[in-house]
Design a protein around this motif. Structure first.
Motif, PDB file in Angstrom:
ATOM      1  N   GLY A  42     -62.320  81.995 -61.989  1.00 31.99           N
ATOM      2  CA  GLY A  42     -61.504  80.783 -62.293  1.00 31.99           C
ATOM      3  C   GLY A  42     -61.124  80.832 -63.714  1.00 31.99           C
ATOM      4  O   GLY A  42     -60.139  81.594 -63.960  1.00 31.99           O
ATOM      5  N   ALA A  69     -62.965  82.320 -65.651  1.00 35.35           N
ATOM      6  CA  ALA A  69     -63.485  83.707 -66.017  1.00 35.35           C
ATOM      7  C   ALA A  69     -64.780  83.634 -66.899  1.00 35.35           C
ATOM      8  O   ALA A  69     -64.651  84.635 -67.538  1.00 35.35           O
ATOM      9  CB  ALA A  69     -62.291  84.572 -66.480  1.00 35.35           C
ATOM     10  N   ILE A 113     -61.259  77.118 -58.416  1.00 31.71           N
ATOM     11  CA  ILE A 113     -60.749  78.207 -58.877  1.00 31.71           C
ATOM     12  C   ILE A 113     -59.328  78.268 -59.158  1.00 31.71           C
ATOM     13  O   ILE A 113     -58.424  79.327 -59.030  1.00 31.71           O
ATOM     14  CB  ILE A 113     -61.148  79.767 -58.425  1.00 31.71           C
ATOM     15  CG1 ILE A 113     -61.056  79.538 -56.723  1.00 31.71           C
ATOM     16  CG2 ILE A 113     -62.637  79.850 -58.791  1.00 31.71           C
ATOM     17  CD1 ILE A 113     -61.190  80.957 -56.122  1.00 31.71           C
ATOM     18  N   GLU A 135     -69.025  75.625 -51.182  1.00 29.82           N
ATOM     19  CA  GLU A 135     -67.719  74.918 -51.205  1.00 29.82           C
ATOM     20  C   GLU A 135     -66.609  76.282 -51.051  1.00 29.82           C
ATOM     21  O   GLU A 135     -67.017  77.559 -51.153  1.00 29.82           O
ATOM     22  CB  GLU A 135     -67.390  74.369 -52.188  1.00 29.82           C
ATOM     23  CG  GLU A 135     -67.575  74.898 -53.795  1.00 29.82           C
ATOM     24  CD  GLU A 135     -67.254  74.208 -54.785  1.00 29.82           C
ATOM     25  OE1 GLU A 135     -68.036  73.876 -55.564  1.00 29.82           O
ATOM     26  OE2 GLU A 135     -65.999  73.868 -55.026  1.00 29.82           O
ATOM     27  N   ALA A 169     -64.290  77.736 -53.163  1.00 26.16           N
ATOM     28  CA  ALA A 169     -64.528  78.859 -54.271  1.00 26.16           C
ATOM     29  C   ALA A 169     -65.750  79.734 -53.950  1.00 26.16           C
ATOM     30  O   ALA A 169     -65.326  81.070 -54.296  1.00 26.16           O
ATOM     31  CB  ALA A 169     -64.436  78.166 -55.462  1.00 26.16           C
ATOM     32  N   SER A 170     -66.554  79.237 -53.722  1.00 27.68           N
ATOM     33  CA  SER A 170     -67.840  80.218 -53.718  1.00 27.68           C
ATOM     34  C   SER A 170     -67.792  81.266 -52.625  1.00 27.68           C
ATOM     35  O   SER A 170     -68.261  82.403 -52.601  1.00 27.68           O
ATOM     36  CB  SER A 170     -69.135  79.304 -53.100  1.00 27.68           C
ATOM     37  OG  SER A 170     -69.255  78.314 -53.972  1.00 27.68           O
TER      38      SER A 170
HETATM   39  C1  LIG Z   1     -66.628  77.200 -62.072  1.00 25.23           C
HETATM   40  C2  LIG Z   1     -66.452  77.515 -60.784  1.00 25.23           C
HETATM   41  C3  LIG Z   1     -65.978  78.809 -60.533  1.00 25.23           C
HETATM   42  C4  LIG Z   1     -65.310  79.812 -61.436  1.00 25.23           C
HETATM   43  O1  LIG Z   1     -66.009  80.202 -62.453  1.00 25.23           O
HETATM   44  P1  LIG Z   1     -65.580  80.484 -63.787  1.00 25.23           P
HETATM   45  O2  LIG Z   1     -66.608  81.000 -64.778  1.00 25.23           O
HETATM   46  O3  LIG Z   1     -64.604  79.558 -64.367  1.00 25.23           O
HETATM   47  O4  LIG Z   1     -64.794  81.722 -63.509  1.00 25.23           O
HETATM   48  C5  LIG Z   1     -66.045  79.416 -59.000  1.00 25.23           C
HETATM   49  N1  LIG Z   1     -66.789  78.301 -58.201  1.00 25.23           N
HETATM   50  C6  LIG Z   1     -67.394  77.350 -58.516  1.00 25.23           C
HETATM   51  C7  LIG Z   1     -67.778  76.628 -57.316  1.00 25.23           C
HETATM   52  C8  LIG Z   1     -67.181  76.710 -59.734  1.00 25.23           C
HETATM   53  O5  LIG Z   1     -67.590  75.476 -59.975  1.00 25.23           O
END
Ligand SMILES: *Cc1c(COP(=O)(O)O)cnc(C)c1O
Ligand SMILES: [Zn+2]
Length: 394
Positions: free
Chosen positions: A225, A227, A287, A332, A334-335
Protein backbone atom coordinates in the motif's frame (compact mmCIF):
# COMPACT_ATOMS: atom_id res chain seq x y z
CA UNK A 1 24.63 1.92 18.56
CA UNK A 2 22.45 3.19 15.69
CA UNK A 3 21.96 6.31 13.62
CA UNK A 4 19.29 7.74 11.40
CA UNK A 5 20.69 7.84 7.87
CA UNK A 6 19.29 9.31 4.64
CA UNK A 7 18.93 6.62 1.96
CA UNK A 8 19.66 9.22 -0.76
CA UNK A 9 22.61 11.32 0.43
CA UNK A 10 23.84 9.25 3.38
CA UNK A 11 23.66 12.15 5.81
CA UNK A 12 23.05 11.42 9.49
CA UNK A 13 19.84 13.02 10.73
CA UNK A 14 18.49 13.93 14.13
CA UNK A 15 16.00 11.46 15.70
CA UNK A 16 13.17 13.94 15.58
CA UNK A 17 13.20 14.16 11.77
CA UNK A 18 11.12 12.03 9.39
CA UNK A 19 12.91 12.88 6.16
CA UNK A 20 16.29 14.37 5.27
CA UNK A 21 16.84 18.00 4.24
CA UNK A 22 17.42 16.64 0.73
CA UNK A 23 13.94 15.11 0.83
CA UNK A 24 15.25 11.53 1.08
CA UNK A 25 13.70 8.86 3.29
CA UNK A 26 15.48 8.06 6.54
CA UNK A 27 16.50 4.64 7.78
CA UNK A 28 17.70 3.42 11.16
CA UNK A 29 21.14 1.89 10.75
CA UNK A 30 22.62 -0.22 13.50
CA UNK A 31 26.28 -0.69 14.07
CA UNK A 32 25.76 -4.43 13.90
CA UNK A 33 29.27 -5.28 15.16
CA UNK A 34 28.40 -3.64 18.45
CA UNK A 35 24.98 -5.19 18.91
CA UNK A 36 24.83 -7.92 21.52
CA UNK A 37 22.21 -10.42 20.40
CA UNK A 38 20.48 -11.70 23.53
CA UNK A 39 17.73 -13.83 21.97
CA UNK A 40 17.73 -17.42 20.77
CA UNK A 41 16.21 -18.40 17.44
CA UNK A 42 14.27 -21.29 18.93
CA UNK A 43 10.75 -20.39 17.79
CA UNK A 44 9.71 -19.77 21.38
CA UNK A 45 8.16 -16.81 23.17
CA UNK A 46 8.12 -14.74 20.04
CA UNK A 47 7.03 -11.13 20.49
CA UNK A 48 8.22 -7.86 19.01
CA UNK A 49 10.27 -7.13 22.14
CA UNK A 50 12.02 -10.50 22.11
CA UNK A 51 14.30 -8.83 19.55
CA UNK A 52 14.82 -5.75 21.64
CA UNK A 53 18.59 -5.78 21.13
CA UNK A 54 17.88 -4.90 17.48
CA UNK A 55 15.29 -2.20 18.19
CA UNK A 56 16.24 1.50 18.50
CA UNK A 57 14.63 2.06 21.91
CA UNK A 58 16.32 2.56 25.26
CA UNK A 59 13.29 3.27 27.45
CA UNK A 60 10.54 1.02 28.79
CA UNK A 61 8.34 0.08 25.81
CA UNK A 62 4.64 0.88 25.48
CA UNK A 63 3.48 -2.62 24.67
CA UNK A 64 0.26 -4.59 24.27
CA UNK A 65 2.16 -7.84 23.70
CA UNK A 66 2.15 -7.53 19.93
CA UNK A 67 3.79 -10.00 17.56
CA UNK A 68 4.18 -13.74 18.03
CA UNK A 69 1.48 -14.28 15.41
CA UNK A 70 0.74 -17.81 14.19
CA UNK A 71 2.27 -19.24 11.04
CA UNK A 72 -0.13 -21.68 9.39
CA UNK A 73 0.76 -24.24 6.75
CA UNK A 74 -1.76 -24.67 3.92
CA UNK A 75 -1.21 -28.28 2.85
CA UNK A 76 -4.26 -28.57 0.60
CA UNK A 77 -3.21 -25.50 -1.35
CA UNK A 78 0.34 -26.82 -1.66
CA UNK A 79 -1.04 -29.82 -3.54
CA UNK A 80 -3.33 -27.68 -5.67
CA UNK A 81 -0.67 -25.21 -6.71
CA UNK A 82 2.16 -27.73 -6.78
CA UNK A 83 4.38 -25.76 -4.43
CA UNK A 84 6.40 -27.50 -1.73
CA UNK A 85 5.52 -25.36 1.30
CA UNK A 86 3.00 -22.55 1.67
CA UNK A 87 2.68 -20.72 4.97
CA UNK A 88 0.45 -17.86 6.00
CA UNK A 89 1.52 -15.59 8.84
CA UNK A 90 -1.66 -14.21 10.35
CA UNK A 91 -0.85 -10.65 11.36
CA UNK A 92 -4.56 -10.07 11.82
CA UNK A 93 -4.15 -11.67 15.24
CA UNK A 94 -2.19 -8.75 16.66
CA UNK A 95 -3.86 -6.69 19.43
CA UNK A 96 -5.63 -4.23 17.12
CA UNK A 97 -5.98 -6.76 14.32
CA UNK A 98 -3.18 -5.78 11.94
CA UNK A 99 0.62 -5.78 11.62
CA UNK A 100 0.58 -2.02 12.26
CA UNK A 101 0.83 -2.82 15.99
CA UNK A 102 4.43 -3.95 15.55
CA UNK A 103 5.31 -0.51 14.26
CA UNK A 104 3.17 1.39 16.73
CA UNK A 105 4.67 -0.17 19.84
CA UNK A 106 8.03 1.22 18.71
CA UNK A 107 6.69 4.49 17.26
CA UNK A 108 4.61 5.42 20.30
CA UNK A 109 7.48 4.54 22.64
CA UNK A 110 9.68 6.85 20.54
CA UNK A 111 7.05 9.61 20.86
CA UNK A 112 7.42 9.38 24.64
CA UNK A 113 11.21 9.38 24.41
CA UNK A 114 11.00 12.56 22.36
CA UNK A 115 8.64 14.03 24.99
CA UNK A 116 5.77 14.49 22.55
CA UNK A 117 2.29 15.00 23.95
CA UNK A 118 0.32 14.11 20.84
CA UNK A 119 0.59 11.76 17.88
CA UNK A 120 -1.14 11.84 14.49
CA UNK A 121 -1.51 9.91 11.27
CA UNK A 122 -3.35 9.77 7.99
CA UNK A 123 -4.84 6.36 7.53
CA UNK A 124 -6.76 4.00 5.30
CA UNK A 125 -7.92 2.64 8.67
CA UNK A 126 -5.55 0.23 10.33
CA UNK A 127 -2.85 2.73 11.17
CA UNK A 128 -5.45 4.85 12.95
CA UNK A 129 -6.89 1.88 14.86
CA UNK A 130 -3.47 0.81 16.01
CA UNK A 131 -2.21 4.30 16.81
CA UNK A 132 -5.35 5.10 18.81
CA UNK A 133 -4.84 1.95 20.86
CA UNK A 134 -1.17 2.55 21.65
CA UNK A 135 -1.69 6.27 22.25
CA UNK A 136 -4.41 5.35 24.75
CA UNK A 137 -2.05 2.94 26.48
CA UNK A 138 0.66 5.62 26.61
CA UNK A 139 -1.67 8.44 27.69
CA UNK A 140 -1.00 10.48 24.55
CA UNK A 141 -3.46 12.56 22.59
CA UNK A 142 -4.20 11.05 19.14
CA UNK A 143 -5.37 12.73 15.93
CA UNK A 144 -6.47 10.74 12.90
CA UNK A 145 -7.14 11.92 9.34
CA UNK A 146 -9.24 9.57 7.21
CA UNK A 147 -10.45 9.67 3.60
CA UNK A 148 -14.18 10.10 4.30
CA UNK A 149 -16.36 7.17 3.24
CA UNK A 150 -13.41 4.99 2.25
CA UNK A 151 -12.45 3.41 5.55
CA UNK A 152 -13.75 0.01 6.67
CA UNK A 153 -16.18 0.29 9.55
CA UNK A 154 -14.32 -1.86 12.08
CA UNK A 155 -11.27 0.36 11.81
CA UNK A 156 -13.14 3.62 12.39
CA UNK A 157 -14.86 1.98 15.34
CA UNK A 158 -11.50 1.15 16.91
CA UNK A 159 -10.06 4.63 16.42
CA UNK A 160 -13.19 6.20 17.95
CA UNK A 161 -13.49 3.84 20.92
CA UNK A 162 -9.82 4.13 21.85
CA UNK A 163 -10.30 7.86 22.07
CA UNK A 164 -8.64 9.36 19.00
CA UNK A 165 -9.90 12.61 17.49
CA UNK A 166 -11.11 11.31 14.13
CA UNK A 167 -11.32 13.75 11.24
CA UNK A 168 -12.69 12.72 7.85
CA UNK A 169 -11.49 14.69 4.85
CA UNK A 170 -13.10 14.97 1.44
CA UNK A 171 -10.20 13.49 -0.44
CA UNK A 172 -8.21 10.28 -0.69
CA UNK A 173 -5.47 8.84 1.52
CA UNK A 174 -2.73 10.67 -0.35
CA UNK A 175 -4.43 14.01 0.35
CA UNK A 176 -4.81 13.08 4.03
CA UNK A 177 -1.13 12.20 4.32
CA UNK A 178 0.01 15.42 2.67
CA UNK A 179 -2.15 17.43 5.07
CA UNK A 180 -1.22 15.57 8.25
CA UNK A 181 2.50 15.92 7.49
CA UNK A 182 2.15 19.68 7.40
CA UNK A 183 -0.13 19.80 10.44
CA UNK A 184 2.38 17.76 12.48
CA UNK A 185 5.20 20.06 11.42
CA UNK A 186 3.29 23.18 12.39
CA UNK A 187 1.78 21.92 15.65
CA UNK A 188 4.72 19.89 16.98
CA UNK A 189 2.73 16.66 16.86
CA UNK A 190 4.55 13.35 16.36
CA UNK A 191 3.78 11.81 12.95
CA UNK A 192 3.19 8.06 13.00
CA UNK A 193 2.75 7.19 9.33
CA UNK A 194 5.22 4.72 7.89
CA UNK A 195 7.41 7.57 6.63
CA UNK A 196 8.44 7.50 10.30
CA UNK A 197 11.46 5.16 10.24
CA UNK A 198 10.88 3.90 13.78
CA UNK A 199 7.62 2.29 12.74
CA UNK A 200 9.43 0.19 10.19
CA UNK A 201 11.84 -0.97 12.89
CA UNK A 202 8.97 -2.61 14.74
CA UNK A 203 7.58 -4.13 11.56
CA UNK A 204 10.89 -5.74 10.59
CA UNK A 205 10.27 -8.25 13.41
CA UNK A 206 7.93 -10.08 11.01
CA UNK A 207 11.11 -11.25 9.25
CA UNK A 208 12.77 -12.11 12.54
CA UNK A 209 9.82 -14.26 13.64
CA UNK A 210 9.66 -16.14 10.34
CA UNK A 211 13.35 -17.03 10.66
CA UNK A 212 12.89 -17.82 14.34
CA UNK A 213 10.16 -20.34 13.54
CA UNK A 214 11.07 -21.95 10.19
CA UNK A 215 14.42 -20.52 9.06
CA UNK A 216 14.75 -18.53 5.84
CA UNK A 217 12.00 -19.09 3.28
CA UNK A 218 12.58 -18.69 -0.47
CA UNK A 219 9.97 -15.98 -0.90
CA UNK A 220 7.82 -13.68 1.20
CA UNK A 221 4.67 -12.33 -0.44
CA UNK A 222 2.71 -9.36 0.86
CA UNK A 223 0.41 -6.54 -0.23
CA UNK A 224 1.91 -3.13 -0.97
CA UNK A 225 0.00 0.00 0.00
CA UNK A 226 2.18 2.79 1.34
CA UNK A 227 5.08 0.36 0.81
CA UNK A 228 6.44 0.46 4.35
CA UNK A 229 5.95 -3.15 5.33
CA UNK A 230 7.81 -4.74 2.43
CA UNK A 231 10.71 -2.36 3.11
CA UNK A 232 10.66 -3.22 6.80
CA UNK A 233 10.57 -6.99 6.31
CA UNK A 234 13.42 -6.83 3.81
CA UNK A 235 15.45 -4.80 6.30
CA UNK A 236 14.84 -7.44 8.95
CA UNK A 237 16.20 -10.21 6.73
CA UNK A 238 19.12 -8.08 5.66
CA UNK A 239 20.15 -7.38 9.24
CA UNK A 240 19.96 -11.06 10.15
CA UNK A 241 22.18 -11.85 7.19
CA UNK A 242 24.70 -9.16 8.08
CA UNK A 243 24.89 -10.49 11.62
CA UNK A 244 25.36 -13.99 10.20
CA UNK A 245 22.18 -15.50 11.61
CA UNK A 246 21.02 -16.46 8.08
CA UNK A 247 22.89 -16.83 4.83
CA UNK A 248 20.39 -15.76 2.18
CA UNK A 249 17.55 -13.30 1.72
CA UNK A 250 14.15 -14.44 0.48
CA UNK A 251 12.71 -12.93 -2.68
CA UNK A 252 10.52 -10.04 -1.60
CA UNK A 253 7.32 -10.19 -3.64
CA UNK A 254 4.93 -7.24 -3.42
CA UNK A 255 1.33 -7.39 -4.64
CA UNK A 256 -0.77 -4.38 -5.56
CA UNK A 257 -4.41 -4.02 -6.54
CA UNK A 258 -4.84 -3.22 -10.25
CA UNK A 259 -6.54 0.10 -9.55
CA UNK A 260 -3.76 1.28 -7.22
CA UNK A 261 -0.53 -0.05 -8.65
CA UNK A 262 2.15 2.63 -9.07
CA UNK A 263 4.87 0.39 -7.59
CA UNK A 264 4.00 -2.41 -10.00
CA UNK A 265 4.25 0.01 -12.92
CA UNK A 266 7.63 1.30 -11.77
CA UNK A 267 8.89 -2.28 -11.39
CA UNK A 268 7.65 -3.23 -14.86
CA UNK A 269 9.55 -0.31 -16.30
CA UNK A 270 12.67 -0.96 -14.23
CA UNK A 271 12.49 2.40 -12.49
CA UNK A 272 13.75 3.29 -9.00
CA UNK A 273 10.78 5.48 -8.19
CA UNK A 274 7.08 5.71 -8.97
CA UNK A 275 4.75 7.98 -10.90
CA UNK A 276 1.70 8.41 -8.63
CA UNK A 277 -1.83 7.20 -9.49
CA UNK A 278 -4.23 10.15 -9.34
CA UNK A 279 -7.41 8.27 -8.43
CA UNK A 280 -6.55 4.92 -6.86
CA UNK A 281 -9.48 2.53 -6.54
CA UNK A 282 -9.87 -1.00 -5.15
CA UNK A 283 -12.12 -2.99 -2.84
CA UNK A 284 -9.02 -3.53 -0.70
CA UNK A 285 -9.20 -0.13 1.02
CA UNK A 286 -6.05 -0.73 3.09
CA UNK A 287 -3.98 -0.57 -0.09
CA UNK A 288 -5.99 2.07 -1.90
CA UNK A 289 -2.99 4.39 -2.19
CA UNK A 290 -1.78 6.24 -5.27
CA UNK A 291 1.41 7.83 -4.00
CA UNK A 292 3.14 5.38 -1.64
CA UNK A 293 5.60 7.26 0.50
CA UNK A 294 8.06 4.36 0.90
CA UNK A 295 8.09 3.40 -2.78
CA UNK A 296 11.84 3.93 -3.16
CA UNK A 297 12.65 1.71 -0.20
CA UNK A 298 10.22 -0.91 -1.46
CA UNK A 299 11.64 -0.99 -4.98
CA UNK A 300 15.14 -1.23 -3.56
CA UNK A 301 14.00 -4.20 -1.44
CA UNK A 302 12.49 -5.90 -4.49
CA UNK A 303 15.52 -5.36 -6.73
CA UNK A 304 18.10 -6.32 -4.09
CA UNK A 305 16.27 -9.51 -3.16
CA UNK A 306 15.64 -10.46 -6.79
CA UNK A 307 11.96 -10.31 -6.02
CA UNK A 308 9.14 -8.80 -8.04
CA UNK A 309 5.92 -6.82 -7.94
CA UNK A 310 2.67 -8.17 -9.39
CA UNK A 311 -0.90 -6.91 -9.63
CA UNK A 312 -4.18 -8.67 -8.93
CA UNK A 313 -7.79 -7.73 -9.64
CA UNK A 314 -10.41 -7.13 -6.97
CA UNK A 315 -12.03 -10.37 -8.13
CA UNK A 316 -8.82 -12.31 -7.51
CA UNK A 317 -8.52 -10.66 -4.10
CA UNK A 318 -12.02 -11.72 -3.06
CA UNK A 319 -11.53 -15.24 -4.29
CA UNK A 320 -8.25 -15.53 -2.32
CA UNK A 321 -10.01 -14.11 0.74
CA UNK A 322 -12.53 -16.97 0.43
CA UNK A 323 -9.79 -19.58 0.06
CA UNK A 324 -8.10 -18.32 3.21
CA UNK A 325 -11.45 -18.35 5.01
CA UNK A 326 -11.95 -22.01 3.95
CA UNK A 327 -8.62 -22.73 5.61
CA UNK A 328 -9.75 -21.13 8.85
CA UNK A 329 -7.97 -17.86 8.28
CA UNK A 330 -10.18 -14.78 8.38
CA UNK A 331 -8.66 -11.71 6.73
CA UNK A 332 -9.73 -8.39 5.27
CA UNK A 333 -9.48 -7.94 1.48
CA UNK A 334 -6.04 -6.26 1.31
CA UNK A 335 -4.51 -9.16 3.22
CA UNK A 336 -5.75 -11.63 0.66
CA UNK A 337 -3.76 -9.86 -2.06
CA UNK A 338 -0.72 -11.88 -1.00
CA UNK A 339 -2.40 -15.24 -1.65
CA UNK A 340 -4.06 -13.90 -4.81
CA UNK A 341 -0.57 -12.95 -5.96
CA UNK A 342 0.85 -16.37 -5.12
CA UNK A 343 -1.91 -18.10 -7.08
CA UNK A 344 -1.33 -15.89 -10.11
CA UNK A 345 2.46 -16.21 -9.96
CA UNK A 346 2.40 -19.98 -9.50
CA UNK A 347 0.20 -20.34 -12.59
CA UNK A 348 2.67 -18.42 -14.75
CA UNK A 349 5.58 -20.42 -13.34
CA UNK A 350 7.17 -17.56 -11.41
CA UNK A 351 7.35 -19.60 -8.20
CA UNK A 352 9.69 -22.56 -7.93
CA UNK A 353 7.85 -25.83 -7.23
CA UNK A 354 10.44 -26.61 -4.63
CA UNK A 355 10.02 -23.32 -2.80
CA UNK A 356 9.03 -22.48 0.73
CA UNK A 357 6.76 -19.44 0.51
CA UNK A 358 5.35 -17.26 3.28
CA UNK A 359 2.29 -15.11 2.58
CA UNK A 360 1.67 -12.28 5.01
CA UNK A 361 -1.99 -11.91 5.99
CA UNK A 362 -1.87 -8.30 7.08
CA UNK A 363 -5.25 -7.64 8.75
CA UNK A 364 -8.24 -9.33 10.36
CA UNK A 365 -11.57 -10.25 8.75
CA UNK A 366 -13.49 -8.33 11.44
CA UNK A 367 -12.03 -5.06 10.19
CA UNK A 368 -14.29 -4.93 7.17
CA UNK A 369 -17.71 -6.49 7.82
CA UNK A 370 -19.42 -4.46 5.10
CA UNK A 371 -17.41 -6.04 2.30
CA UNK A 372 -18.26 -9.47 3.68
CA UNK A 373 -21.97 -8.77 3.37
CA UNK A 374 -21.45 -7.50 -0.18
CA UNK A 375 -19.50 -10.61 -1.11
CA UNK A 376 -21.41 -13.30 0.81
CA UNK A 377 -24.87 -11.71 0.99
CA UNK A 378 -27.08 -11.28 4.05
CA UNK A 379 -27.84 -14.29 6.29
CA UNK A 380 -31.04 -16.23 5.52
CA UNK A 381 -34.06 -15.27 7.57
CA UNK A 382 -37.10 -17.40 8.58
CA UNK A 383 -39.77 -17.52 11.25
CA UNK A 384 -38.86 -18.93 14.67
CA UNK A 385 -40.05 -22.40 13.77
CA UNK A 386 -38.24 -25.79 13.71
CA UNK A 387 -39.87 -26.95 10.48
CA UNK A 388 -38.90 -23.76 8.68
CA UNK A 389 -35.32 -24.13 9.80
CA UNK A 390 -35.27 -27.86 8.90
CA UNK A 391 -36.45 -26.95 5.41
CA UNK A 392 -33.44 -24.70 5.00
CA UNK A 393 -30.80 -27.34 5.75
CA UNK A 394 -28.88 -28.22 2.64
C1 LIG B 1 -1.26 -1.01 6.08
C2 LIG B 1 -1.79 -2.22 5.45
C3 LIG B 1 -1.27 -2.72 4.25
C4 LIG B 1 -0.21 -2.01 3.46
O1 LIG B 1 1.01 -1.95 4.11
P1 LIG B 1 2.08 -0.85 3.65
O2 LIG B 1 3.15 -0.91 4.65
O3 LIG B 1 1.36 0.46 3.65
O4 LIG B 1 2.51 -1.22 2.27
C5 LIG B 1 -1.77 -3.91 3.75
N1 LIG B 1 -2.76 -4.57 4.39
C6 LIG B 1 -3.30 -4.11 5.54
C7 LIG B 1 -4.39 -4.90 6.17
C8 LIG B 1 -2.83 -2.93 6.11
O5 LIG B 1 -3.39 -2.50 7.24
ZN1 LIG C 1 19.59 13.30 2.35
Amino acid sequence: MYSLVCIECGKKNDESRYTCECGGLLEVRFNLNEVEIDFKLDGREMRVWKYRSLLPIKSEPVTLKEGGTPLYRLERLEKELGIRRIYVKHEGLNPSGSFKDRGMTVGVTKALELRKRAVACASTGNTSASMAMYAAKAGLKAYVLLPAGKVALGKVAQALMHGADVIGIRGNFDDALRIVREVCERAGIYLLNSVNPFRLEGQKTIAYEIVDEIGTPDAVILPIGNAGNISAIFKGFEEFREIGLIDKIPRMIGIQAEGASPVFRAFREGREDIIPFENPETIATAIRIGNPVNAKKALRAVYRSEGLVEVVSDQEIISAQKILAKNGIGVEPASAASLAGLIKLSRIGEIDRDATVVCIATGNLLKDPETVIKVCGEPKMVEANVEKVMALLT
